[in-house]
Design a protein around this motif. Structure first.
Motif, PDB file in Angstrom:
ATOM      1  N   ALA A   1      -5.586  28.243  -6.363  1.00  0.00           N
ATOM      2  CA  ALA A   1      -5.875  27.956  -4.960  1.00  0.00           C
ATOM      3  C   ALA A   1      -4.543  27.733  -4.261  1.00  0.00           C
TER       4      ALA A   1
ATOM      5  N   PRO B   1      -4.672  25.058   2.634  1.00  0.00           N
ATOM      6  CA  PRO B   1      -6.008  25.587   2.932  1.00  0.00           C
ATOM      7  C   PRO B   1      -6.051  26.439   4.203  1.00  0.00           C
TER       8      PRO B   1
ATOM      9  N   ALA C   1     -11.312  33.178   4.354  1.00  0.00           N
ATOM     10  CA  ALA C   1     -12.080  32.581   3.264  1.00  0.00           C
ATOM     11  C   ALA C   1     -12.285  31.100   3.586  1.00  0.00           C
ATOM     12  N   PRO C   2     -13.247  30.461   2.947  1.00  0.00           N
ATOM     13  CA  PRO C   2     -13.417  29.022   3.158  1.00  0.00           C
ATOM     14  C   PRO C   2     -12.166  28.252   2.742  1.00  0.00           C
TER      15      PRO C   2
ATOM     16  N   ASP D   1     -11.862  25.665   1.053  1.00  0.00           N
ATOM     17  CA  ASP D   1     -11.904  25.188  -0.332  1.00  0.00           C
ATOM     18  C   ASP D   1     -11.906  26.348  -1.333  1.00  0.00           C
ATOM     19  N   GLY D   2     -11.662  27.545  -0.870  1.00  0.00           N
ATOM     20  CA  GLY D   2     -11.702  28.720  -1.737  1.00  0.00           C
ATOM     21  C   GLY D   2     -10.646  28.685  -2.823  1.00  0.00           C
TER      22      GLY D   2
ATOM     23  N   TYR E   1      -9.607  31.202  -6.584  1.00  0.00           N
ATOM     24  CA  TYR E   1      -9.902  32.471  -7.232  1.00  0.00           C
ATOM     25  C   TYR E   1      -9.201  32.592  -8.563  1.00  0.00           C
TER      26      TYR E   1
ATOM     27  N   TRP F   1     -13.969  34.833  -6.882  1.00  0.00           N
ATOM     28  CA  TRP F   1     -13.831  33.722  -5.946  1.00  0.00           C
ATOM     29  C   TRP F   1     -14.832  32.623  -6.225  1.00  0.00           C
ATOM     30  N   THR F   2     -14.456  31.398  -5.848  1.00  0.00           N
ATOM     31  CA  THR F   2     -15.373  30.277  -5.873  1.00  0.00           C
ATOM     32  C   THR F   2     -15.162  29.446  -4.610  1.00  0.00           C
ATOM     33  N   SER F   3     -16.219  28.818  -4.168  1.00  0.00           N
ATOM     34  CA  SER F   3     -16.201  27.961  -2.977  1.00  0.00           C
ATOM     35  C   SER F   3     -17.561  27.284  -2.901  1.00  0.00           C
TER      36      SER F   3
ATOM     37  N   GLN G   1     -19.213  27.201  -0.361  1.00  0.00           N
ATOM     38  CA  GLN G   1     -19.978  28.058   0.555  1.00  0.00           C
ATOM     39  C   GLN G   1     -20.298  29.432  -0.042  1.00  0.00           C
ATOM     40  N   ARG G   2     -19.908  29.662  -1.278  1.00  0.00           N
ATOM     41  CA  ARG G   2     -20.071  30.986  -1.879  1.00  0.00           C
ATOM     42  C   ARG G   2     -21.545  31.372  -2.018  1.00  0.00           C
TER      43      ARG G   2
END
Length: 129
Positions: free
Chosen positions: A5, A9, A18-19, A21-22, A24, A42-44, A46-47
């Protein structure tokens, strides 16, 4: 592989849309002589957890040219989670691209893959200079 990350941010939001808090994971794949692929997961918070349909606006598809489609399909079909979508097909005689064989697969994470074998194409286009 570890999750990465950016420390800022704002970069995620402003540069990648991307959010904030994204994070990858990235895999770099080199296919000689000069093809390089970057694959991101990716992870978030909001994913979205459902994959888009192949017909959706945000769908993805990766096509790969192979020299032996039967061997490639057999190899990939043996990978846990890879799904062969139908049978290997061939462009019929008399059609543009006659003899081309192709097959569709889905990766364990839902990416649509197409394998194309042009080794038996009836009239191959001239190579680019």
């Amino acid at each position: 592989m570890a999750w990465c990350a950016p420390s800022d941010p704002r970069y995620m939001v402003e540069s990648l849309e991307a959010p904030a808090d994204g994070a990858y994971q990235i895999a770099m794949v080199r296919v000689p002589p000069e093809l390089n692929l970057e694959l991101f997961e990716w992870t978030s918070a909001q994913r979205r957890t459902t994959m888009p349909s192949i017909a959706d606006v945000d769908a993805h598809h990766l096509g790969l040219r192979v020299s032996d489609i039967d061997a490639a399909v057999a190899h990939l079909s043996a990978v846990p989670g890879v799904e062969l979508l139908g049978e290997v097909k061939q462009v019929p005689e008399g059609a543009l691209g006659a003899g081309i064989r192709f097959g569709d697969l889905r990766s364990p994470w839902g990416l649509n893959l197409e394998l194309v074998d042009r080794t038996h194409e009836a009239s191959r286009p001239a190579p680019r200079p």
